[in-house]
Every structure is written in structure tokens, then in C-alpha cells.
Design a protein around this motif. Structure first.
Motif, PDB file in Angstrom:
ATOM      1  N   ARG A 117      30.107  36.335  59.358  1.00 28.44           N
ATOM      2  CA  ARG A 117      31.201  37.259  58.996  1.00 28.44           C
ATOM      3  C   ARG A 117      30.763  38.209  57.894  1.00 28.44           C
ATOM      4  NH1 ARG A 117      36.409  34.145  57.270  1.00 28.44           N
ATOM      5  NH2 ARG A 117      35.598  32.198  58.138  1.00 28.44           N
ATOM      6  N   TYR A 118      31.495  39.323  57.801  1.00 30.88           N
ATOM      7  CA  TYR A 118      31.233  40.318  56.763  1.00 30.88           C
ATOM      8  C   TYR A 118      32.558  40.969  56.370  1.00 30.88           C
ATOM      9  CZ  TYR A 118      31.495  43.841  60.543  1.00 30.88           C
ATOM     10  OH  TYR A 118      31.905  44.627  61.581  1.00 30.88           O
ATOM     11  N   GLU A 119      32.518  41.804  55.323  1.00 30.63           N
ATOM     12  CA  GLU A 119      33.700  42.486  54.793  1.00 30.63           C
ATOM     13  C   GLU A 119      34.811  41.495  54.445  1.00 30.63           C
ATOM     14  OE1 GLU A 119      34.904  45.791  57.231  1.00 30.63           O
ATOM     15  OE2 GLU A 119      33.027  46.860  56.900  1.00 30.63           O
ATOM     16  N   PHE A 120      34.427  40.312  53.969  1.00 27.44           N
ATOM     17  CA  PHE A 120      35.398  39.301  53.539  1.00 27.44           C
ATOM     18  C   PHE A 120      35.560  39.372  52.020  1.00 27.44           C
ATOM     19  CE2 PHE A 120      31.189  37.407  54.225  1.00 27.44           C
ATOM     20  CZ  PHE A 120      30.869  37.007  52.935  1.00 27.44           C
ATOM     21  N   GLY A 121      36.496  38.588  51.501  1.00 26.76           N
ATOM     22  CA  GLY A 121      36.637  38.426  50.057  1.00 26.76           C
ATOM     23  C   GLY A 121      36.021  37.109  49.637  1.00 26.76           C
ATOM     24  N   VAL A 122      35.511  37.030  48.407  1.00 30.54           N
ATOM     25  CA  VAL A 122      34.895  35.791  47.932  1.00 30.54           C
ATOM     26  C   VAL A 122      35.248  35.583  46.467  1.00 30.54           C
ATOM     27  CG1 VAL A 122      32.718  36.916  47.327  1.00 30.54           C
ATOM     28  CG2 VAL A 122      32.724  34.473  47.823  1.00 30.54           C
ATOM     29  N   MET A 149      45.288  32.276  56.187  1.00 25.53           N
ATOM     30  CA  MET A 149      46.289  33.178  55.632  1.00 25.53           C
ATOM     31  C   MET A 149      47.345  33.535  56.676  1.00 25.53           C
ATOM     32  SD  MET A 149      43.921  35.860  53.475  1.00 25.53           S
ATOM     33  CE  MET A 149      42.838  36.188  54.878  1.00 25.53           C
ATOM     34  N   ALA A 150      48.429  34.119  56.220  1.00 24.12           N
ATOM     35  CA  ALA A 150      49.483  34.555  57.141  1.00 24.12           C
ATOM     36  C   ALA A 150      49.043  35.785  57.930  1.00 24.12           C
ATOM     37  CB  ALA A 150      50.762  34.855  56.362  1.00 24.12           C
ATOM     38  N   GLU A 151      48.149  36.614  57.354  1.00 23.53           N
ATOM     39  CA  GLU A 151      47.713  37.846  58.004  1.00 23.53           C
ATOM     40  C   GLU A 151      46.187  37.900  58.079  1.00 23.53           C
ATOM     41  OE1 GLU A 151      49.913  41.544  57.406  1.00 23.53           O
ATOM     42  OE2 GLU A 151      50.800  40.617  55.629  1.00 23.53           O
ATOM     43  N   CYS A 152      45.699  38.596  59.097  1.00 26.33           N
ATOM     44  CA  CYS A 152      44.267  38.880  59.180  1.00 26.33           C
ATOM     45  C   CYS A 152      43.935  39.979  58.174  1.00 26.33           C
ATOM     46  CB  CYS A 152      43.899  39.338  60.591  1.00 26.33           C
ATOM     47  SG  CYS A 152      44.178  38.072  61.857  1.00 26.33           S
ATOM     48  N   ARG A 153      42.818  39.833  57.469  1.00 26.44           N
ATOM     49  CA  ARG A 153      42.444  40.824  56.453  1.00 26.44           C
ATOM     50  C   ARG A 153      40.923  40.970  56.396  1.00 26.44           C
ATOM     51  NH1 ARG A 153      46.854  41.204  52.722  1.00 26.44           N
ATOM     52  NH2 ARG A 153      48.353  39.485  52.985  1.00 26.44           N
ATOM     53  N   SER A 154      40.459  42.199  56.436  1.00 29.85           N
ATOM     54  CA  SER A 154      39.076  42.498  56.080  1.00 29.85           C
ATOM     55  C   SER A 154      39.098  43.528  54.961  1.00 29.85           C
ATOM     56  CB  SER A 154      38.298  43.057  57.289  1.00 29.85           C
ATOM     57  OG  SER A 154      38.811  44.332  57.654  1.00 29.85           O
ATOM     58  N   THR A 155      37.967  43.721  54.310  1.00 28.33           N
ATOM     59  CA  THR A 155      37.861  44.630  53.145  1.00 28.33           C
ATOM     60  C   THR A 155      39.026  44.433  52.177  1.00 28.33           C
ATOM     61  OG1 THR A 155      38.979  46.461  54.310  1.00 28.33           O
ATOM     62  CG2 THR A 155      36.573  46.359  54.449  1.00 28.33           C
ATOM     63  N   LEU A 156      39.372  43.193  51.918  1.00 25.03           N
ATOM     64  CA  LEU A 156      40.487  42.861  51.048  1.00 25.03           C
ATOM     65  C   LEU A 156      40.011  42.630  49.618  1.00 25.03           C
ATOM     66  CD1 LEU A 156      41.392  39.098  51.494  1.00 25.03           C
ATOM     67  CD2 LEU A 156      39.423  40.132  52.605  1.00 25.03           C
ATOM     68  N   GLY A 157      40.955  42.564  48.700  1.00 26.29           N
ATOM     69  CA  GLY A 157      40.643  42.141  47.339  1.00 26.29           C
ATOM     70  C   GLY A 157      40.975  40.666  47.181  1.00 26.29           C
ATOM     71  N   VAL A 158      40.092  39.926  46.543  1.00 21.06           N
ATOM     72  CA  VAL A 158      40.337  38.504  46.287  1.00 21.06           C
ATOM     73  C   VAL A 158      40.104  38.229  44.811  1.00 21.06           C
ATOM     74  CG1 VAL A 158      39.535  36.148  46.741  1.00 21.06           C
ATOM     75  CG2 VAL A 158      39.738  37.764  48.624  1.00 21.06           C
ATOM     76  N   VAL A 159      41.035  37.517  44.178  1.00 21.12           N
ATOM     77  CA  VAL A 159      40.909  37.246  42.748  1.00 21.12           C
ATOM     78  C   VAL A 159      41.573  35.901  42.432  1.00 21.12           C
ATOM     79  CG1 VAL A 159      43.066  38.412  42.114  1.00 21.12           C
ATOM     80  CG2 VAL A 159      41.209  38.280  40.443  1.00 21.12           C
ATOM     81  N   VAL A 160      41.076  35.249  41.382  1.00 21.69           N
ATOM     82  CA  VAL A 160      41.660  33.983  40.930  1.00 21.69           C
ATOM     83  C   VAL A 160      42.458  34.236  39.661  1.00 21.69           C
ATOM     84  CG1 VAL A 160      41.146  31.694  39.979  1.00 21.69           C
ATOM     85  CG2 VAL A 160      39.866  32.553  41.959  1.00 21.69           C
TER      86      VAL A 160
END
Length: 418
Positions: free
Chosen positions: A321-326, A372-383
Motif C-alpha cells: 500500500r501507499y499514500e497511507f497515514g502512519v 475506519m468508517a470511511e476509506c481514506r488515502s492521502t489522509l492526515g494521521v496524528v496522535v
């Protein structure tokens, strides 16, 4: 008098008024006037006003305003609170002050915790943190854990790690359980000049009650970064230490450590890397998934060590996979959404993902997390505050403004404001 001056005059009266109110309530309590509740501990009786106690304690508020029988009672008995501690908390309700000392804190903190008087609990924790020393830090850590004082527990743990060479010579150290000792000596932040200090600390703990504790030696040796010990030290242990010489599992661990020194090919295995990371280890860099050229999607992951300028391969993702959040949460790496490559009847296709997986560095394994409830690519992920947020992104058709968060305690995603 014009209206613009009134707020100034009212503000100037605020402090004297609040002081007068508290003093008046305290005098009423001392004279047992208008009191509508008696708190009883053993033979002692403490007179008070329900409204005052409820104002500083959610516990009392629930007791006096909910459906509990105490709501209508004029007397409540407490069996698990120290009399002096309860008296001190009632005094705090009327005065805003509390006296904390080494003699009172051990009874006052549990009382404040039970009654949910947060400011008193906070001051008790601050007092204990100020008293930390090599001889009491383990006891304070246990005390904090018992009553759920997270920040105090962290402070005590940090003190233990920073002062380990002194702590490991105290009586509290020798009275640790095997599980407690395991947790301490496994800590990456243990401050020691050499790994020999850790070994000698474990050896001293075992010899304190060798008959009962010798059985734990092999398990505890796993917590020692054995390859960081010199060949001379390892050889001497192998030949002269009867506790190790008489234990097959211990000898195997020493053999593995010696292989690190004499067989370089063993140095790149993941388990060897784990056992040779230095205490207070520098942070590492992870490269996860992504693309190689226009068409190839990657599932691989690599770890970079700045101190040695080297990379090693780790367990791959479950799907390229690519364009994911980490992000990193609770010492685990979370890979969230993105675009994944799948195979169907020998034909590859790509889709936007709602799937999530996490990597555990201790076992070098990936696990599936609630999607998740929605499919997402190029998203922002933060803790934030121990929770993982996924913000916006693209679902293959639309750009998203929705946001959801993952709550580890309940292992589910929950919607938040877009």
C-alpha cells in the motif's frame, strides 16, 4: 453611578466576598449550625453541609444528589477511610488548604482518590514526587500504581531508571517481585555505565533468596543486553558462575551472545538487533510501504539506525500500500488507510482502503486493527492524548472533511467534528 463602572466595583469585591463566604461556612460548621450531614468514622463524627462537600467532590455530589440511600440520610458511615484524612478533606472543603506531610500523605492520598477531590490528590502526588529518593522510589511507584496516579508512577519509574545504580543496592530493590524486576531491567531508559551493572543487580536479587529465585535466572537474563558485554566477561560467566553453569537455558543465552562477537552474520537478525540496542537508545527511522516507480507498490518495511548508519529489513505489511497515514501510539506503529494493491484471478487492482494494521516492535509482527468508517488515502494521521486521529483524505471519488479517532481502550473508531 454609570453602568460602565459597575463591573469594576463588583470585580473588586470578588475576593473579599469569597473569603467571607468560606469563613462564614467554616464558623457555621464549627458551631454545628445548619449542618445537614454527619460523616462517621469509628467513634468520630464530623459535621458538615452537603452542598459544600458536593461542590468539591463528585463522589459526595453523586451521594447527595443521586438515587443512593445516603441522599436522605443525616449520617453516613465510612469504614475504609482514615479519620484524620477525612477530617483534613472536610477542612479543605471549607478553607481551601490542606496540610501534607510524610506522616499524613499515605492516608490522605487514598482518601482524596476515593472521594475524587482532584486538587488534594494532585498535591499529594506532587509532595510524594518531591520526596523521591533511592530508598523509597520503588515503594512510591507501587503506591502510585495502586491508586491510579499515572503521572506520579511515571515520575517514580523515571527516577528508578535515572538512579538505577543506587536503587539496586536498596532493601526495596531486593524485595521486588520477579515481574517488577523484569519490567525495570527491560527499560530502554535504564541509566547504567555498562551492561555489567544490570547483570550484577539481577545476580544480587537472586542471591537474596537463591532457593526461591534461582528458577527465574534464565528469564531475567533475557532482559540483559548480553551482546553488549565483553567476550572476557561472558567467558568468565560461562566458566565461573555456578548459577549460570548449572542452567542449560542460561548457557544457551551466553552462547548466542558470544556468537554476536565471533560470527558477524548473526548481527543482522532482528532479535540480535533488539538485544544489542543500547540503554537510552536513540530513536530510529522506519520506511514503510510506498511505491517503486510508476506501477510497483511496496509491502516491505525497513528500519534505519543513525548510530551505525545501517538499515535492516522487518516484517512486511499484510498488503502492499501507499499514500497511507502512519503514526506511533503506545510504542506500536499504525498504518492507516491508503491505496492497496490486491490480486483477483491473477489480475492486480488497486482500491482506497479503510483498513488499519499495527506493528509491534517487540515481536516484529503486524496485527489487524478495527477498520475506519470511511476509506481514506492521502489522509492526515496524528496522535493526541493517547488516541489516533484520521483526518480528511480522498476516498477515490471525493475529498473528505470528515474526521474519526481510534480509541485503544475500546478498540473502535469514533466520529469527531469534521
Amino acid at each position: 453611578m454609570d453602568q460602565q463602572a459597575q463591573p469594576y466595583m463588583l470585580a473588586s469585591l470578588t475576593r473579599p466576598h469569597s473569603e467571607q463566604l468560606l469563613q462564614g461556612l467554616q464558623l457555621l460548621r464549627q458551631d454545628h449550625e445548619l449542618c445537614d450531614i454527619v460523616l462517621r468514622v469509628g467513634d468520630a463524627k464530623i459535621h458538615a453541609h452537603k452542598v459544600v462537600l458536593a461542590s468539591i467532590s463528585p463522589y459526595f455530589k453523586a451521594m447527595f444528589t443521586g438515587n443512593l440511600s445516603e441522599k436522605e440520610n443525616s449520617e453516613v458511615e465510612f469504614q475504609c477511610i482514615d479519620e484524620a484524612a477525612l477530617q483534613a478533606i472536610v477542612e479543605y472543603a471549607y478553607t481551601g488548604t490542606v496540610f501534607i506531610s510524610q506522616d499524613t500523605v499515605e492516608s490522605l492520598l487514598p482518601a482524596a482518590n476515593l472521594l475524587q477531590v482532584k486538587l488534594v490528590l494532585k498535591e499529594c502526588c506532587a509532595f510524594l514526587e518531591s520526596q523521591l529518593d533511592a530508598g523509597n522510589c520503588i515503594g512510591i511507584s507501587r503506591f502510585a500504581e495502586t491508586y491510579g496516579c499515572h503521572d506520579l508512577c511515571l515520575a517514580a519509574t523515571k527516577f528508578i531508571c535515572q538512579n538505577f545504580e543506587e536503587v539496586c543496592q536498596t532493601e526495596e530493590f531486593f524485595e521486588l517481585t520477579r515481574a517488577e524486576l523484569d519490567e525495570i531491567v527491560s527499560n530502554d531508559c535504564l541509566k547504567v555505565v555498562t551492561e555489567e551493572t544490570v547483570f550484577y543487580a539481577l545476580e544480587s536479587w537472586i542471591k537474596y533468596d537463591v532457593t526461591e529465585r534461582q528458577q527465574h535466572l534464565a528469564q531475567l537474563l533475557h532482559c540483559v543486553r548480553l551482546p553488549l558485554l565483553s567476550v572476557k566477561f561472558l567467558t568468565r560467566l560461562y566458566e565461573a558462575n555456578h548459577l549460570i553453569r548449572d542452567d542449560h537455558a542460561c548457557k544457551h543465552l551466553l552462547n548466542e551472545a558470544l556468537k554476536y562477537h565471533f560470527m558477524p552474520e548473526h548481527r543482522l537478525s532482528y532479535q540480535t538487533v533488539l538485544s544489542t540496542r543500547p540503554r537510552c537508545a536513540p530513536k530510529v527511522l522506519l520506511a514503510v510501504g510506498g511505491k517503486a516507480g510508476l506501477f510497483a507498490t511496496l509491502e516491505s518495511m525497513e528500519m534505519y539506525f543513525p548510530q551505525t548508519d545501517s538499515w535492516i529489513g522487518l516484517a512486511p505489511l499484510s498488503v502492499p500500500r501507499y499514500e497511507f497515514g502512519v503514526a506511533v501510539l503506545d510504542q506500536k506503529v499504525y498504518v492507516v488507510g491508503g491505496i492497496a494493491t490486491h490480486m483477483r484471478q491473477g489480475i492486480s487492482y488497486r482500491r482506497h482502503e479503510s483498513t488499519v494494521e499495527s506493528w509491534d516492535p517487540d515481536s516484529n509482527t503486524w496485527s489487524t486493527v478495527e477498520r475506519m468508517a470511511e476509506c481514506r488515502s492521502t489522509l492526515g494521521v496524528v496522535v493526541l492524548a493517547g488516541e489516533l486521529y484520521a483526518l480528511g483524505g480522498y476516498d477515490g471519488q471525493y475529498y473528505l472533511q470528515s474526521v474519526e479517532k481510534f480509541v485503544p481502550k475500546v478498540k473502535e473508531w469514533q466520529p469527531v467534528a469534521p
